[in-house]
Design a protein around this motif. Structure first.
Motif, PDB file in Angstrom:
ATOM      1  N   ILE A  86      15.459  16.836   1.734  1.00  0.00           N
ATOM      2  CA  ILE A  86      14.342  17.777   1.618  1.00  0.00           C
ATOM      3  C   ILE A  86      13.218  17.024   0.917  1.00  0.00           C
ATOM      4  N   ASP A 109      10.692  13.632  -3.939  1.00  0.00           N
ATOM      5  CA  ASP A 109       9.305  13.970  -4.257  1.00  0.00           C
ATOM      6  C   ASP A 109       8.381  13.243  -3.284  1.00  0.00           C
ATOM      7  N   THR A 167      13.360  23.929  -8.366  1.00  0.00           N
ATOM      8  CA  THR A 167      12.434  24.812  -7.650  1.00  0.00           C
ATOM      9  C   THR A 167      12.816  24.908  -6.171  1.00  0.00           C
ATOM     10  N   THR A 168      13.251  23.783  -5.618  1.00  0.00           N
ATOM     11  CA  THR A 168      13.625  23.750  -4.198  1.00  0.00           C
ATOM     12  C   THR A 168      14.870  24.588  -3.936  1.00  0.00           C
ATOM     13  N   LYS A 206      13.650  27.943  -3.368  1.00  0.00           N
ATOM     14  CA  LYS A 206      13.037  28.067  -2.040  1.00  0.00           C
ATOM     15  C   LYS A 206      14.094  28.161  -0.942  1.00  0.00           C
ATOM     16  N   LEU A 207      15.159  27.364  -1.081  1.00  0.00           N
ATOM     17  CA  LEU A 207      16.221  27.412  -0.074  1.00  0.00           C
ATOM     18  C   LEU A 207      16.937  28.764  -0.121  1.00  0.00           C
ATOM     19  N   GLY A 238       8.826  21.006   1.558  1.00  0.00           N
ATOM     20  CA  GLY A 238       8.127  21.928   0.670  1.00  0.00           C
ATOM     21  C   GLY A 238       6.634  21.669   0.790  1.00  0.00           C
ATOM     22  N   PHE A 296       7.911  26.675   2.215  1.00  0.00           N
ATOM     23  CA  PHE A 296       9.120  25.902   2.489  1.00  0.00           C
ATOM     24  C   PHE A 296       9.477  26.153   3.935  1.00  0.00           C
ATOM     25  N   THR A 356       9.710  17.323  -0.970  1.00  0.00           N
ATOM     26  CA  THR A 356       8.912  18.333  -1.672  1.00  0.00           C
ATOM     27  C   THR A 356       7.484  17.841  -1.910  1.00  0.00           C
ATOM     28  N   VAL A 396      16.946  15.711  -2.699  1.00  0.00           N
ATOM     29  CA  VAL A 396      15.564  16.192  -2.810  1.00  0.00           C
ATOM     30  C   VAL A 396      14.682  15.017  -3.228  1.00  0.00           C
ATOM     31  N   GLY A 425      11.605  18.036  -8.170  1.00  0.00           N
ATOM     32  CA  GLY A 425      11.409  19.423  -7.736  1.00  0.00           C
ATOM     33  C   GLY A 425      12.687  20.064  -7.250  1.00  0.00           C
ATOM     34  N   LYS A 426      13.819  19.516  -7.691  1.00  0.00           N
ATOM     35  CA  LYS A 426      15.131  19.955  -7.196  1.00  0.00           C
ATOM     36  C   LYS A 426      15.413  21.433  -7.498  1.00  0.00           C
TER      37      LYS A 426
END
Length: 451
Positions: free
Chosen positions: A244, A220, A116-117, A120-121, A272, A280, A246, A218, A113-114
């Motif tokens: 992070i 999962d 997408t993250t 979000k960041l 996330g 997030f 997610t 990141v 999910g890197k």
């Protein structure tokens, strides 16, 4: 609670059972500890960690004398809260953006999910007043640049990349030059397959070019306890690493991922919690555990409200929600917040004792329905919005004509309003007290006790 599957619901039920017990003795404590064990193990938390936590809770609950003014029941709840916070590590880390440009290197396994993250960041940083830029150095996944382009375009975030250039180091150099005057630059990298060594190798290659202020891994959340191995390898390789996690929006393994990462000592900075770009948040163990235990998180709720709407409106709406003076005007403001903050369930999870009281009707509220309700409310007078009791049949007819809807739809809106007001009723003075100064933990528990 959506976060971490059923863990929040199971822990909240355990705490409510504890609140309902007339006697707090050795048998009671052992029963509560077993319930906590069961909930954590079902959420894939390492058994050794669970047993260690259980022993600490049990020994403290049996041996410690409650402080003056705190009942034995409140003392046991405090112990559970404190030990679960300790399980997830230190205080919230956050981002300290001092240098210009502040360079963030993103790493992660494929499917974590890197990308997408990163989106979000970017949204999170925009809310904090920063204007980030993104550089795509992923030369392996054909759709990587396109996915980033779509994400960044929607948020008006500048992006540098070249799908025809297969040299990640060259892309990094050119991206640095392109955005040298920006406050924050985020570098996306190619996802690795399985071995942590690959992650470290890529990090070392790009590290020399970018000289990042921070490298973020990141992970999962659905991989459970395996998250610890990734975090351990990463934290051993760099002093500036953070994590992070997610996909903490329903996986039964979420608790395993979080506790496994926390055990390595690698700081979890963000989590996330859903698919939306705003799902997030900064990871704060105290707030997180408060919500898992059903104690709410009024502070986060107020912060979210102030991020999404005008501060004065947020203050007024929150006060009215917490004091039972809930009007249609407040509900319209609430809809505005919901559009940006996520479903009502997510919002009410932050209010002590409210997460499990939301009606199915409210939790299924769709964006289309909200829009329809807002149109109807725009056909109402200021007096009707502030005092909905005056809306009788003749007014319903006028509102329906003005909004171009059936009278039954206006009645449905009024029914929804009354149900929502009923749901809010009972938070009252107790909810309001949570907004005061010191002793927030005691106030939080006081609210919980009186449910």
């Amino acid at each position: 609670m959506d976060m971490l599957g059923n863990l929040g619901e199971n822990l909240t039920n355990t705490m409510k059972k504890l609140v309902g017990m007339s006697v707090i003795d050795k048998k009671t404590i052992k029963e509560v500890v077993k319930d906590i064990q069961r909930a954590l193990i079902q959420s894939d938390v390492n058994i050794k960690l669970v047993l260690d936590l259980s022993k600490k809770i049990e020994s403290r609950a049996l041996e410690e004398e409650p402080p003056k003014g705190i009942t034995p029941r409140e003392h046991v709840i405090t112990i559970i809260y404190e030990e679960m916070v300790n399980l997830l590590g230190s205080e919230a880390a956050g981002l300290e953006i001092n240098d210009r440009p502040y360079k963030i290197l993103f790493l992660g396994l494929q499917g974590s999910g890197k990308t997408t993250t990163i989106g979000k960041l970017c949204r999170y940083l925009q809310k904090k007043g920063f204007n980030p830029a993104v550089v795509c150095t992923d030369t392996w996944r054909p759709a990587a640049y396109e996915q980033l382009r779509q994400l960044t375009e929607e948020m008006d975030v500048p992006l540098y990349g070249d799908p025809d250039n297969k040299d990640a180091l060259d892309l990094a150099q050119k991206g640095l030059q392109e955005f040298k005057n920006r406050k924050v630059i985020i570098f996306d990298t190619a996802g690795r397959h399985k071995q942590e060594e690959d992650l470290i190798a890529e990090m070392n290659e790009l590290d020399n070019i970018i000289e990042p202020n921070e490298a973020i891994l990141v992970i999962d959340g659905t991989i459970g306890q395996q998250a610890g191995e990734q975090a351990r390898a990463f934290s051993q390789a760099t002093d500036i690493g953070s994590i992070i996690i997610t996909k903490l929006d329903g996986s039964a393994k979420g608790g395993g991922a979080m506790s496994a990462v926390a055990e390595t000592g690698a700081p979890i900075k963000f989590i996330g919690t859903g698919e939306r770009i705003d799902d997030f948040e900064l990871f704060d163990p105290e707030r997180f555990i408060s919500r898992l235990l059903g104690m709410g998180d009024i502070k986060s709720l107020i912060e979210k409200a102030e991020e999404t709407i005008d501060e004065d409106i947020a203050e007024k709406t929150m006060n009215n929600m917490l004091t039972g003076k809930f009007t249609l005007e407040d509900m319209k403001n609430q809809f505005e917040m919901m559009n940006k903050m996520g479903p009502m369930q997510q919002v009410l999870n932050m209010i002590p004792g409210m997460g499990n009281k939301i009606s199915k009707e409210a939790s299924k509220m769709t964006e289309d329905k909200i829009e329809s309700y807002k149109i109807m409310m725009s056909s109402m007078t200021e007096e009707e919005m502030k005092n909905p009791k005056i809306i009788k049949q003749s007014r319903i007819q006028r509102i329906a004509r003005g909004a171009g809807v059936q009278e039954s739809e206006v009645k449905e809106l009024l029914k929804y309003y009354n149900n929502t007001k009923k749901t809010m009723k009972g938070i009252g003075k107790r909810g309001g007290r949570l907004r005061g100064g010191g002793g927030s933990m005691n106030r939080m528990m006081g609210q919980f006790m009186n449910r």
